[in-house]
Design an enzyme around this catalytic site. Structure first.
Site, PDB file in Angstrom:
ATOM      1  N   GLU A 190      23.099  52.802  18.158  1.00 44.06           N
ATOM      2  CA  GLU A 190      22.778  51.601  18.929  1.00 44.06           C
ATOM      3  C   GLU A 190      24.013  50.709  18.946  1.00 44.06           C
ATOM      4  OE1 GLU A 190      18.872  49.986  18.433  1.00 44.06           O
ATOM      5  OE2 GLU A 190      19.537  47.959  18.896  1.00 44.06           O
ATOM      6  N   ARG A 191      24.400  50.306  20.140  1.00 48.29           N
ATOM      7  CA  ARG A 191      25.649  49.558  20.310  1.00 48.29           C
ATOM      8  C   ARG A 191      26.840  50.324  19.721  1.00 48.29           C
ATOM      9  NH1 ARG A 191      23.279  46.876  24.130  1.00 48.29           N
ATOM     10  NH2 ARG A 191      21.382  45.919  23.399  1.00 48.29           N
ATOM     11  N   ASN A 233      16.598  49.242  13.420  1.00 47.74           N
ATOM     12  CA  ASN A 233      15.435  49.734  14.169  1.00 47.74           C
ATOM     13  C   ASN A 233      15.212  51.145  13.645  1.00 47.74           C
ATOM     14  OD1 ASN A 233      15.240  47.391  15.827  1.00 47.74           O
ATOM     15  ND2 ASN A 233      16.915  48.184  17.083  1.00 47.74           N
ATOM     16  N   GLU A 314      11.729  42.008  17.535  1.00 49.85           N
ATOM     17  CA  GLU A 314      11.994  42.898  18.669  1.00 49.85           C
ATOM     18  C   GLU A 314      11.154  44.168  18.622  1.00 49.85           C
ATOM     19  OE1 GLU A 314      16.469  41.773  19.992  1.00 49.85           O
ATOM     20  OE2 GLU A 314      16.367  43.236  18.383  1.00 49.85           O
ATOM     21  N   ARG A 347      16.043  40.938   6.932  1.00 51.32           N
ATOM     22  CA  ARG A 347      16.754  40.273   8.025  1.00 51.32           C
ATOM     23  C   ARG A 347      15.999  39.057   8.557  1.00 51.32           C
ATOM     24  NH1 ARG A 347      18.231  42.908  12.771  1.00 51.32           N
ATOM     25  NH2 ARG A 347      20.458  42.528  12.879  1.00 51.32           N
ATOM     26  N   ARG A 358      15.112  30.170  21.480  1.00 50.82           N
ATOM     27  CA  ARG A 358      15.320  31.224  20.486  1.00 50.82           C
ATOM     28  C   ARG A 358      16.174  30.764  19.327  1.00 50.82           C
ATOM     29  NH1 ARG A 358      17.527  36.914  22.696  1.00 50.82           N
ATOM     30  NH2 ARG A 358      18.435  37.036  20.613  1.00 50.82           N
ATOM     31  N   LYS A 382      22.255  36.380  10.475  1.00 46.47           N
ATOM     32  CA  LYS A 382      23.414  36.519  11.365  1.00 46.47           C
ATOM     33  C   LYS A 382      24.275  35.265  11.308  1.00 46.47           C
ATOM     34  CE  LYS A 382      21.508  39.888  14.601  1.00 46.47           C
ATOM     35  NZ  LYS A 382      21.279  40.318  15.994  1.00 46.47           N
ATOM     36  N   ASP A 387      22.728  35.350  18.578  1.00 46.92           N
ATOM     37  CA  ASP A 387      22.873  36.803  18.452  1.00 46.92           C
ATOM     38  C   ASP A 387      24.292  37.284  18.737  1.00 46.92           C
ATOM     39  OD1 ASP A 387      22.433  39.488  18.180  1.00 46.92           O
ATOM     40  OD2 ASP A 387      21.436  39.731  20.101  1.00 46.92           O
ATOM     41  N   GLU A 409      25.428  38.159   8.019  1.00 43.82           N
ATOM     42  CA  GLU A 409      25.631  39.384   8.801  1.00 43.82           C
ATOM     43  C   GLU A 409      26.574  39.086   9.957  1.00 43.82           C
ATOM     44  OE1 GLU A 409      21.996  41.592   9.855  1.00 43.82           O
ATOM     45  OE2 GLU A 409      22.860  42.020  11.830  1.00 43.82           O
ATOM     46  N   GLU A 415      29.738  44.299  20.620  1.00 40.05           N
ATOM     47  CA  GLU A 415      28.558  44.411  21.483  1.00 40.05           C
ATOM     48  C   GLU A 415      28.662  43.523  22.717  1.00 40.05           C
ATOM     49  OE1 GLU A 415      24.840  43.639  19.486  1.00 40.05           O
ATOM     50  OE2 GLU A 415      23.724  43.504  21.361  1.00 40.05           O
TER      51      GLU A 415
END
Lengths: 716, 716
Positions: A190-191, A233, A314, A347, A358, A382, A387, A409, A415
């Site tokens: 992912e990414r 994920n 998510e 997380r 958000r 994060k 994000d 993080e 990304e």
């Protein structure tokens, strides 16, 4: 005469003998070695000094890590000094003595006071005379400390520093110095923009790819001591016995370099793997399931680090489905891990599409839970509240959780920043967050100090980064992604290092000690963040990208909800008249961000919705300033390109061509970002693009039609 | 004394100087060079002879291909002879003269009769005395012929053949010597098990990966002159202007090595790309669309090869939707390509799920169209009538289309044969088909002879292979997949070469000239097909695999429809009492296959459904024979493993460990195939596994539960 001739021939010999390894263009510089590029020291005088100063090596390789010490030293010195290093026990001039008081009699007998000054896996390098012989000591309290010391010494050689009178003491400031891979079980990432996942599951546990070892070496060389190998994920199958068998092979390799394995787990694992009806953390059978699972894991991997969990975020399952909060959810896993010393990294990246901002959410969700988490849980936050945007203010959670272990993080993966196509050096971004003062407790409470555990009494803490090295030959796709990876590790060890110094180290180790190369690349790297922000999302704008996060899409629904462009103006109102996200910061930041004039302009549109004619400090109105930034961003890329092209003779042809081609792509993309955004926003500002700027090449409609697909699979 | 000492030191010098390229374990043997491994000739006597015999090189590099000639020769000789080769024009002892009568005065002046004996891009190598000097000529009628000659010379050096008195003439037997990549636009590869697609679209046209060049070199070295770069399940976007821009960069690189690019096209392209309502080949607007498209393509790629088309097959669009047949469909494209000399390669791989025997379908569909295709259409037929099974009889279409250009499609990719995990050398499989007599026209009409155009008067013809090299360092995943790729190219050049000789060449070039290595690996490779067939689908069984085609699934619906196991017996009745597929073969094959006793036992269950107690030639009944084969297959793998392990000292550690690990996986899988099939079929035979064989480790239920996912992403 004939003897002299013979001598002459003998000297020519090396020139004609190209060696057995002259094979195709395989041996071109291809970036595989990254910063562990052990080529012969180019400065002849230094080379000779080094050869004298490092004549033989004394160590006892009686542990797996000491064995790694020996191998690295052998590889490093053989390469850098271009001679075969002798291992032995003779204490003569130029000897290098490595070890801990436990495994080295020589270290123990010196009764070094340095040993009490270093903490954790710190080390010291010291030149000391023994019986008239100058000896270099690389010593520590742990084997791992010695390994870190070896990398520090090799770094000195790679960067051509004197080593005649060493006296260096260094200890890591962060406890956990970690990386997160977002690697899936099917080897997609992912990414990921640099090939497939490094972990070749279908050939494990039988086949050990040499990349596993080289990856561990690179990690240890920058002080990384923990890794989560799979995507947050998470596929539940990673904790099946079958996969643990495979993972234990990786764990063993990493263990030899002081790196602990963590696994991302799926919170619904008991449901997915064993047909449970519930994954409720308060359900005794569910608790038992995890206790048993943890037991199995530790049997296979005795030094297992723990779980990384993305829950209720998510679409990932989590405790909320059972009306349990995050603390209850995390603590259940923590209890299972506690007997083994394992950790839960939970997380904080959560948001729902129902809320209106958000940016508020992680804080609103977690602050009330402060003090509710067990001692072996760390909340992983994060760097910014949104994000991994090109620029964000730090997350206010860092100053708001005195009784909860926190870690940060970051994202090395580009990304939102051009994937593997754009040149970027992220250290200044990392520093911007680390150096930010949270105003928690006292004035000097930077994010970094909180993570160092010197502000609050945390039990555990650390820094992690999402990285995406893959099977691409140079690991990262764009060679300069390596620089952010390198910088992250170095900053996790010591956040006080300057971006510039780290860049210099990396350039010398990766490319060359040539001054022109060093200065030019440093210049390019230092401009790269400003460029990336300015041609994408200047003045605090965010989330303007396409679904793939690669190209511009200010016209998309998501973008519009973030930039809020209208005839009235531009920006997201997060003051008390808006979402009031400013209230989440400690005083005086809360009131500083509340007012436009005291908000740093780099964050202006993050916190404020302002009219197009708003006066900026430069004297420009907002529209003019915005356009100027977009054009500046593109101009910097042009400059980077010019500067890089001046190095044609100084950089090997393979990497020169590669980076040159990528800079061309970056310039194309920078223009697309600039033109898309300027033309789009112009519809609202109604003002012209100042005449001094070039006219966009195409109409807005052209830019809207460019297709950017997902992930590494980008078509444009 | 001091001079002597100095001399001594000077001689030691090369030992201490490890060179600038001593870098980590990057220089381990990693298979990247494949068979173009130009390491110093190990036989010292030969090396010295070679150095004398190849002292300087005379050529004119005035064309792109002659430039490739020069570069290859330089790379090859510098490596193999470990000395710097001198280029010049002095005709002295040991000179090598390369060229055609057009670009070399020396070649022209010799008035070689060989030039009239070679056809196409053939070449000759000849040692000739000129003015008392022994000179080696590498000459041809075309530049490409010279390039092939260079690879032939290098091959002699790599395999340590004498070159003192060369007199070799060689011409290719096939016109098209082609490969098909099943690479998708997103860089995934259908049936790819070796990383991502080599073509890095997001970085093209700007960035030229050096792999593109090395891929072209490897291809040219075995005589490949055409490539379809993308999947036959084709994304229409490959023929957009944007992609043609990228593809033209590849085309230029390949052109320098004599390789033409073909593109797989989607038959519905006008609908997909330009919103046409129809793709009917008789529609004038559709015709015009293709004519214009072809024009654009040839402007970008003047030597474009043509289109490869999979139409009306497995969901792909085609002419049938408009009630047009395959000939009408193909001819429309052929008309557009005709003015430029382009070809249409039309695949014959079609089947519908409504028919009762897939094996009949291609023949039934195409035979009636014989003579209906234009001259620049070639019908591309898979080697067998089904689908790249471990063993199939040849497709009867090869003997049944006297008026239609045909070419054969083999598969190097190990789709049904263990992907990149199992060791296999496919040359014997290719030969089995090529050498098969079709009995068309006259007795000696083998498939190969038909493809050589010496049986029917074909305008075009050739051999193609589906290959799947990817970004994996060694290109193919399992190092031995390279051997099938190599063998395919060599056989396309000359199908009369023996499998064994090709294996020997490949081993020497890829691994070593050491006799033990050569003999042992040859032995392993020669057994590999028998093993692969026996532990999977012996005696003509087919399609027993899982959906991923990796593991065994005799219990699956598809498998059952092919093996037809019941209490009555086993096998698919394709005689006149069944689907009558036997009638598609020319006499006497049709009657030979009709009867059990005259059907070769290797194809027995392909053509016949036989009772479990059917008596085999060995004296065993069918059940016993079947079980024996399955056990033999596993025993061979054990033997391969034992033999390979004997080479520990002779093969570099990296490749030794890699292949050893893969053989372990292969043995595990072979046992799973054997046990799954034997236990499954036993339910129907009702007979015991003979006592001499070991009992399967698990019950049938265990094997049914093993999960095998799709493609390279295999979990087990």
């Amino acid at each position: 005469m004939s003897k002299l001739f013979f001598l002459f021939i003998a000297f020519l010999f090396p020139i004609f003998m190209l060696g057995d390894n002259f094979i195709s263009n395989k041996n071109l510089e291809d970036g595989y070695d990254m910063w562990l590029r052990y080529v012969k020291v180019s400065n002849q005088k230094l080379l000779e000094e080094y050869r004298d100063q490092l004549s033989n090596v004394i160590l006892s390789d009686d542990s797996p890590i000491m064995n790694s010490v020996k191998k690295e030293l052998e590889m490093g010195l053989n390469g850098l000094l271009s001679k075969t290093i002798i291992f032995g026990d003779k204490l003569k001039e130029g000897a290098v003595v490595l070890g801990t008081p436990k495994n080295s009699f020589l270290v123990a007998s010196q009764k070094f006071t340095e040993l009490s000054k270093i903490s954790g896996d710190g080390y010291f390098l010291k030149t000391q005379k023994i019986k008239g012989n100058k000896v270099t000591f690389i010593a520590a309290n742990t084997d791992l400390g010695v390994l870190y010391g070896v990398f520090a010494l090799l770094r000195k050689l790679q960067t051509q520093q004197p080593i005649s009178n060493l006296n260096v003491i260094s200890s890591p400031k962060m406890e956990l110095r970690m990386v997160n891979h977002w690697d899936n079980i099917d080897r997609s990432v992912e990414r990921g923009y640099a090939g497939l996942s490094l972990w070749d599951w279908s050939k494990l546990p039988q086949h050990i790819d040499k990349r596993y070892v080289d990856y561990a070496r690179a990690s240890a060389s920058i002080g990384i001591n923990a890794i989560a190998i799979n995507n947050v994920n998470a596929d539940a199958n990673f904790i099946t016995v079958e996969f643990l068998e495979k993972i234990s092979v990786l764990a063993e390799i990493f263990r030899n370099y002081g790196i602990k394995i963590f696994l991302s787990v799926n919170y619904a694992s008991p449901v997915i793997l064993d047909n449970f009806k519930t994954a409720d953390p308060m359900n005794p059978t569910v608790k038992k399931w995890w206790i048993d699972k943890v037991d199995i894991i530790y049997r296979k991997i005795p030094d297992f680090g723990g779980f990384l969990v993305k829950a209720d975020s998510e679409g990932q399952p989590g405790p909320k489905a059972y009306n349990r909060n995050h603390a209850e959810g995390a603590n259940m896993l923590a209890e299972a891990l506690m007997p083994y010393g394992g950790l839960v990294l939970w997380r904080a990246f959560v948001y729902s599409h129902t809320q209106n901002d958000r940016v508020r959410e992680a804080y609103d969700e977690f602050v009330s839970l402060d003090g509710k988490f067990m001692d072996n849980v760390i909340l992983q936050i994060k760097n910014g509240p949104l994000d991994f945007m090109p620029r964000e203010p730090f997350s206010p959670l860092f100053g708001a959780m005195p009784k909860t272990n926190l870690m940060i993080e970051f994202q090395v993966t580009q990304e939102y920043l051009g994937n593997a196509n754009h040149l970027l050096y992220k250290a200044p971004m990392f520093k911007e967050t680390l150096d930010a003062d949270t105003f928690a407790k006292r004035k000097a409470s930077t994010v970094a100090q909180i993570l160092e555990k010197i502000v609050f009494e945390y039990k555990h803490s650390g820094m992690t980064a999402v990285i995406n090295p893959g099977t691409t030959r140079n690991w990262t796709g764009h060679p300069f992604v390596q620089s952010s990876w390198y910088a992250f590790g170095r900053l996790a060890w010591d956040y006080d290092l300057a971006s510039d110094d780290i860049a210099q180290e990396w350039i010398k180790m990766t490319f060359s000690n040539n001054k022109k190369v060093v200065n030019t690349l440093k210049e390019i790297m230092n401009q790269s963040v400003k460029a990336a922000v300015d041609y994408r999302e200047p003045l605090g704008l965010t989330h303007i990208g396409t679904g793939s996060h690669y190209g511009p899409a200010p016209w998309s629904k998501r973008s519009r909800s973030f930039h809020c462009a209208s005839k009235d103006g531009l920006g997201f109102d997060r003051t008390s008249s808006g979402s009031n996200a400013v209230e989440q910061y400690n005083f005086p930041l809360s009131s500083k961000f509340e007012k436009t004039k005291t908000t740093p302009e780099k964050y202006l549109l993050w916190f404020h919705h302002l009219p197009w004619n708003y006066k900026m400090k430069s004297g420009n109105n907002l529209w003019e300033e915005l356009v100027t930034k977009y054009y500046e961003g593109v101009e910097i890329v042009k400059k980077m390109q010019r500067e890089f092209s001046s190095l044609k003779k100084e950089i090997d042809i393979n990497r020169f061509n590669h980076v040159s081609a990528l800079l061309e792509i970056q310039l194309r993309d920078a223009k697309r970002w600039r033109d898309s955004c300027v033309l789009y926003f112009q519809q609202f500002s109604g003002m012209p693009i100042p005449e001094k700027f070039e006219v966009p090449e195409y109409k807005l409609e052209y830019y809207k039609k460019i297709e950017y697909k997902r992930n590494d699979i980008i078509i444009h």
